[in-house]
Scaffold this motif. Structure first.
Motif, PDB file in Angstrom:
ATOM      1  N   VAL A   1      -0.459   3.551  -8.784  1.00 14.60           N
ATOM      2  CA  VAL A   1       0.002   2.915  -7.543  1.00 14.60           C
ATOM      3  C   VAL A   1       1.134   1.940  -7.839  1.00 14.60           C
ATOM      4  CG1 VAL A   1      -0.633   1.327  -5.689  1.00 14.60           C
ATOM      5  CG2 VAL A   1      -2.149   3.212  -6.266  1.00 14.60           C
ATOM      6  N   GLN A   2       0.972   1.167  -8.912  1.00 13.58           N
ATOM      7  CA  GLN A   2       2.030   0.225  -9.290  1.00 13.58           C
ATOM      8  C   GLN A   2       3.308   0.976  -9.686  1.00 13.58           C
ATOM      9  OE1 GLN A   2       2.027  -3.041  -8.889  1.00 13.58           O
ATOM     10  NE2 GLN A   2      -0.037  -2.924  -8.047  1.00 13.58           N
ATOM     11  N   ALA A   3       3.138   2.136 -10.333  1.00 13.33           N
ATOM     12  CA  ALA A   3       4.299   2.950 -10.705  1.00 13.33           C
ATOM     13  C   ALA A   3       5.037   3.440  -9.460  1.00 13.33           C
ATOM     14  CB  ALA A   3       3.857   4.132 -11.561  1.00 13.33           C
ATOM     15  N   ILE A   4       4.281   3.879  -8.446  1.00 15.81           N
ATOM     16  CA  ILE A   4       4.883   4.331  -7.188  1.00 15.81           C
ATOM     17  C   ILE A   4       5.689   3.201  -6.550  1.00 15.81           C
ATOM     18  CG2 ILE A   4       4.370   5.048  -4.815  1.00 15.81           C
ATOM     19  CD1 ILE A   4       1.950   6.581  -5.974  1.00 15.81           C
ATOM     20  N   LEU A   5       5.115   1.994  -6.551  1.00 10.81           N
ATOM     21  CA  LEU A   5       5.822   0.849  -5.979  1.00 10.81           C
ATOM     22  C   LEU A   5       7.123   0.580  -6.736  1.00 10.81           C
ATOM     23  CD1 LEU A   5       2.829  -1.584  -5.333  1.00 10.81           C
ATOM     24  CD2 LEU A   5       4.276  -0.524  -3.604  1.00 10.81           C
TER      25      LEU A   5
END
Length: 229
Positions: A15-19
């Motif tokens: 999720v942090q990578a997507i952000l």
């Protein structure tokens, strides 16, 4: 519960990578994006931040005694707190166009307290206010109160111009997995963990929560935290 905690932990990194990739996409294409394409990117960003906050809330509830760790106080600067929250609040606001206000006029320059619970409380209250407010403003205030030899406290207040909460339903606001709505249809995303997480973190640092709300006029959540200046 342990399996749920592990799942939330595994979800956090992607999720942090997507952000991160969304931020890069917006930065590199900021001049080229317009109209519908910009709205799509903004909506993706808002949903990703929503998912990230849900993952954090699930972790908070699923890890046994997560807040029973030895109290560790550190220097907290209100201005730094606001700067940390800004990206998530901007994403949550998205295309709503709400006026997000910050009031630090009566805030101390710094104080000693447990920073993580305070940030979690402020973030969840602000995200919740933005989510349920369709027009108008959301105001986040930090102020020092009762500064004397008898003790000091910091008040966190998040005030919105949303639909308000019926007085009969205020007690339910902090129930785990409860979503307050005036209809039987869930019109907002989320698991209803936000305010329950706020209450849990408030209890961990000895803070008190007060809710002031009027239907069709908005709500104000005030958290009073004992601190050492």
């Amino acid at each position: 519960m342990e399996a749920l905690a592990n799942l939330a932990h595994e979800l956090r990194s992607p999720v942090q990578a997507i952000l991160g990739y969304l931020d890069i996409l917006r930065d590199e294409l900021s001049e080229e994006l317009a109209g519908r394409h910009k709205q799509i990117i903004d909506r993706m960003n808002a949903n990703a931040h929503d998912l990230a906050q849900t993952v954090e809330n699930v972790m908070d509830f699923s890890v046994a005694d997560a807040l029973a760790e030895p109290p560790y106080e550190e220097e907290v600067r209100p201005q730094d707190l606001i700067e940390d929250l800004a990206p998530a609040l901007q994403a949550a606001n998205g295309s709503k166009g709400l006026n997000i206000r910050f009031d630090l006029e009566r805030a101390p320059a710094k104080f000693r307290a447990r920073r993580r619970p305070i940030k979690t409380i402020l973030l969840n209250l602000a995200i919740n206010a933005i989510k349920f407010t369709d027009q108008g403003s959301v105001t986040i205030a930090i102020r020092l109160v009762g500064s004397s030899q008898l003790g000091s406290a910091v008040e966190l207040e998040v005030r919105d111009t949303g639909p308000g909460i019926d007085s009969a339903m205020v007690a339910q606001a902090f129930t785990r997995c409860a979503q307050l709505s005036h209809t039987s249809i869930r019109t907002h995303r989320g698991m209803g963990l936000g305010l329950a997480v706020v209450q849990r973190n408030a209890e961990a640092i000895g803070a008190k929560i007060m809710v002031k709300s009027t239907l069709q006029q908005g709500s104000a959540f005030v958290v009073t935290i004992p601190i050492r200046t």
